[in-house]
Scaffold this motif. Sequence first.
Motif, PDB file in Angstrom:
ATOM      1  N   TRP A   1       7.018  -6.719   1.587  1.00 58.79           N
ATOM      2  CA  TRP A   1       5.749  -6.586   2.238  1.00 58.79           C
ATOM      3  C   TRP A   1       5.422  -7.870   2.997  1.00 58.79           C
ATOM      4  CZ3 TRP A   1       0.923  -8.860   1.785  1.00 58.79           C
ATOM      5  CH2 TRP A   1      -0.122  -8.157   2.338  1.00 58.79           C
ATOM      6  N   PHE A   2       5.580  -8.990   2.320  1.00 52.77           N
ATOM      7  CA  PHE A   2       5.273 -10.269   2.954  1.00 52.77           C
ATOM      8  C   PHE A   2       6.156 -10.517   4.173  1.00 52.77           C
ATOM      9  CE2 PHE A   2       6.486 -14.732   3.409  1.00 52.77           C
ATOM     10  CZ  PHE A   2       5.271 -15.258   3.776  1.00 52.77           C
ATOM     11  N   VAL A   3       7.436 -10.197   4.048  1.00 56.62           N
ATOM     12  CA  VAL A   3       8.371 -10.460   5.149  1.00 56.62           C
ATOM     13  C   VAL A   3       7.975  -9.640   6.375  1.00 56.62           C
ATOM     14  CG1 VAL A   3      10.773 -10.279   5.877  1.00 56.62           C
ATOM     15  CG2 VAL A   3      10.242 -11.075   3.590  1.00 56.62           C
ATOM     16  N   SER A   4       7.611  -8.382   6.173  1.00 57.96           N
ATOM     17  CA  SER A   4       7.212  -7.533   7.306  1.00 57.96           C
ATOM     18  C   SER A   4       5.949  -8.070   7.975  1.00 57.96           C
ATOM     19  CB  SER A   4       6.972  -6.101   6.832  1.00 57.96           C
ATOM     20  OG  SER A   4       8.146  -5.546   6.330  1.00 57.96           O
ATOM     21  N   TRP A   5       4.918  -8.348   7.187  1.00 55.71           N
ATOM     22  CA  TRP A   5       3.672  -8.847   7.759  1.00 55.71           C
ATOM     23  C   TRP A   5       3.878 -10.192   8.438  1.00 55.71           C
ATOM     24  CZ3 TRP A   5      -1.335  -7.715   8.781  1.00 55.71           C
ATOM     25  CH2 TRP A   5      -1.782  -6.459   8.380  1.00 55.71           C
ATOM     26  N   TYR A   6       4.601 -11.085   7.784  1.00 54.90           N
ATOM     27  CA  TYR A   6       4.832 -12.400   8.370  1.00 54.90           C
ATOM     28  C   TYR A   6       5.612 -12.289   9.679  1.00 54.90           C
ATOM     29  CZ  TYR A   6       6.115 -17.210   9.033  1.00 54.90           C
ATOM     30  OH  TYR A   6       6.281 -18.446   9.585  1.00 54.90           O
ATOM     31  N   GLY A   7       6.583 -11.392   9.712  1.00 52.31           N
ATOM     32  CA  GLY A   7       7.353 -11.190  10.936  1.00 52.31           C
ATOM     33  C   GLY A   7       6.480 -10.728  12.089  1.00 52.31           C
ATOM     34  N   PHE A   8       5.608  -9.768  11.825  1.00 55.33           N
ATOM     35  CA  PHE A   8       4.731  -9.254  12.882  1.00 55.33           C
ATOM     36  C   PHE A   8       3.750 -10.320  13.357  1.00 55.33           C
ATOM     37  CE2 PHE A   8       5.489  -4.977  10.804  1.00 55.33           C
ATOM     38  CZ  PHE A   8       6.370  -4.564  11.777  1.00 55.33           C
ATOM     39  N   VAL A   9       3.112 -10.997  12.411  1.00 53.57           N
ATOM     40  CA  VAL A   9       2.100 -11.985  12.781  1.00 53.57           C
ATOM     41  C   VAL A   9       2.723 -13.164  13.526  1.00 53.57           C
ATOM     42  CG1 VAL A   9       0.446 -13.643  11.833  1.00 53.57           C
ATOM     43  CG2 VAL A   9       0.526 -11.320  10.948  1.00 53.57           C
ATOM     44  N   SER A  10       3.894 -13.621  13.064  1.00 50.91           N
ATOM     45  CA  SER A  10       4.508 -14.762  13.748  1.00 50.91           C
ATOM     46  C   SER A  10       4.981 -14.382  15.147  1.00 50.91           C
ATOM     47  CB  SER A  10       5.669 -15.318  12.927  1.00 50.91           C
ATOM     48  OG  SER A  10       6.720 -14.394  12.826  1.00 50.91           O
ATOM     49  N   ARG A  11       5.424 -13.142  15.342  1.00 49.62           N
ATOM     50  CA  ARG A  11       5.810 -12.722  16.701  1.00 49.62           C
ATOM     51  C   ARG A  11       4.606 -12.702  17.631  1.00 49.62           C
ATOM     52  NH1 ARG A  11       8.891  -8.118  14.415  1.00 49.62           N
ATOM     53  NH2 ARG A  11      10.888  -9.019  13.887  1.00 49.62           N
ATOM     54  N   ILE A  12       3.473 -12.224  17.140  1.00 53.13           N
ATOM     55  CA  ILE A  12       2.258 -12.198  17.958  1.00 53.13           C
ATOM     56  C   ILE A  12       1.855 -13.624  18.327  1.00 53.13           C
ATOM     57  CG2 ILE A  12      -0.221 -11.747  17.907  1.00 53.13           C
ATOM     58  CD1 ILE A  12       0.427  -9.230  16.315  1.00 53.13           C
ATOM     59  N   TYR A  13       1.890 -14.524  17.351  1.00 50.93           N
ATOM     60  CA  TYR A  13       1.496 -15.897  17.642  1.00 50.93           C
ATOM     61  C   TYR A  13       2.479 -16.561  18.595  1.00 50.93           C
ATOM     62  CZ  TYR A  13      -0.939 -20.237  16.997  1.00 50.93           C
ATOM     63  OH  TYR A  13      -1.668 -21.363  17.229  1.00 50.93           O
ATOM     64  N   GLU A  14       3.770 -16.257  18.444  1.00 51.00           N
ATOM     65  CA  GLU A  14       4.753 -16.799  19.388  1.00 51.00           C
ATOM     66  C   GLU A  14       4.476 -16.287  20.799  1.00 51.00           C
ATOM     67  OE1 GLU A  14       9.023 -17.226  18.607  1.00 51.00           O
ATOM     68  OE2 GLU A  14       8.533 -16.506  16.595  1.00 51.00           O
ATOM     69  N   GLN A  15       4.109 -15.013  20.932  1.00 55.40           N
ATOM     70  CA  GLN A  15       3.784 -14.476  22.253  1.00 55.40           C
ATOM     71  C   GLN A  15       2.565 -15.181  22.830  1.00 55.40           C
ATOM     72  OE1 GLN A  15       3.292 -10.306  21.575  1.00 55.40           O
ATOM     73  NE2 GLN A  15       5.488  -9.881  21.612  1.00 55.40           N
ATOM     74  N   ARG A  16       1.562 -15.438  21.992  1.00 50.50           N
ATOM     75  CA  ARG A  16       0.375 -16.149  22.467  1.00 50.50           C
ATOM     76  C   ARG A  16       0.718 -17.572  22.886  1.00 50.50           C
ATOM     77  NH1 ARG A  16      -4.658 -15.908  18.894  1.00 50.50           N
ATOM     78  NH2 ARG A  16      -5.548 -16.592  20.850  1.00 50.50           N
ATOM     79  N   LEU A  17       1.622 -18.209  22.144  1.00 51.26           N
ATOM     80  CA  LEU A  17       2.037 -19.565  22.510  1.00 51.26           C
ATOM     81  C   LEU A  17       2.786 -19.577  23.836  1.00 51.26           C
ATOM     82  CD1 LEU A  17       3.296 -20.962  19.093  1.00 51.26           C
ATOM     83  CD2 LEU A  17       1.280 -21.703  20.348  1.00 51.26           C
ATOM     84  N   SER A  18       3.675 -18.608  24.034  1.00 48.47           N
ATOM     85  CA  SER A  18       4.487 -18.598  25.251  1.00 48.47           C
ATOM     86  C   SER A  18       3.679 -18.235  26.485  1.00 48.47           C
ATOM     87  CB  SER A  18       5.668 -17.645  25.086  1.00 48.47           C
ATOM     88  OG  SER A  18       5.207 -16.318  24.977  1.00 48.47           O
ATOM     89  N   THR A  19       2.581 -17.507  26.325  1.00 52.88           N
ATOM     90  CA  THR A  19       1.766 -17.134  27.475  1.00 52.88           C
ATOM     91  C   THR A  19       0.601 -18.102  27.699  1.00 52.88           C
ATOM     92  OG1 THR A  19       0.437 -15.648  26.110  1.00 52.88           O
ATOM     93  CG2 THR A  19       2.307 -14.686  27.303  1.00 52.88           C
ATOM     94  N   GLY A  20       0.465 -19.093  26.819  1.00 50.60           N
ATOM     95  CA  GLY A  20      -0.599 -20.079  26.994  1.00 50.60           C
ATOM     96  C   GLY A  20      -1.968 -19.597  26.577  1.00 50.60           C
ATOM     97  N   LYS A  21      -2.052 -18.602  25.689  1.00 54.39           N
ATOM     98  CA  LYS A  21      -3.338 -18.062  25.269  1.00 54.39           C
ATOM     99  C   LYS A  21      -3.886 -18.758  24.020  1.00 54.39           C
ATOM    100  CE  LYS A  21      -2.600 -13.477  27.145  1.00 54.39           C
ATOM    101  NZ  LYS A  21      -2.480 -12.061  26.854  1.00 54.39           N
ATOM    102  N   THR A  22      -3.440 -19.959  23.750  1.00 53.26           N
ATOM    103  CA  THR A  22      -3.972 -20.728  22.630  1.00 53.26           C
ATOM    104  C   THR A  22      -4.524 -22.047  23.140  1.00 53.26           C
ATOM    105  OG1 THR A  22      -1.874 -21.833  22.188  1.00 53.26           O
ATOM    106  CG2 THR A  22      -2.269 -19.747  21.054  1.00 53.26           C
ATOM    107  N   SER A  23      -5.240 -22.732  22.280  1.00 52.88           N
ATOM    108  CA  SER A  23      -5.822 -24.015  22.687  1.00 52.88           C
ATOM    109  C   SER A  23      -4.866 -25.180  22.438  1.00 52.88           C
ATOM    110  CB  SER A  23      -7.125 -24.239  21.909  1.00 52.88           C
ATOM    111  OG  SER A  23      -6.866 -24.251  20.527  1.00 52.88           O
ATOM    112  N   LEU A  24      -3.656 -24.887  21.964  1.00 53.09           N
ATOM    113  CA  LEU A  24      -2.681 -25.950  21.712  1.00 53.09           C
ATOM    114  C   LEU A  24      -2.107 -26.488  23.015  1.00 53.09           C
ATOM    115  CD1 LEU A  24      -0.580 -24.551  18.750  1.00 53.09           C
ATOM    116  CD2 LEU A  24      -2.195 -26.431  18.689  1.00 53.09           C
TER     117      LEU A  24
END
Length: 83
Positions: A1-24
Amino acid sequence: WFVSWYGFVSRIYEQRLSTGKTSLHVSMAYPLSAVLHASRHAAHYFAMLIVMSMNVAVILAVILGHGLGWLSWILLAPKGHLR
């Protein structure tokens, strides 16, 4: 369960990072993306090692956990993410 959720959430955050949609700042976005990518694969390798124990109950638990994680993500995740 953890692996599936973590995989989905980290992919979303990686997409946000690559498109510049974060404040980082860009200098922090790429290393963080690399850490998320590596940790996601480490979790998958850990699940693989558990399955390789050849214990049928553990194998079924891993398969059931991945299935429930995927199902809960589809039902509970914000609309438009990885669908």
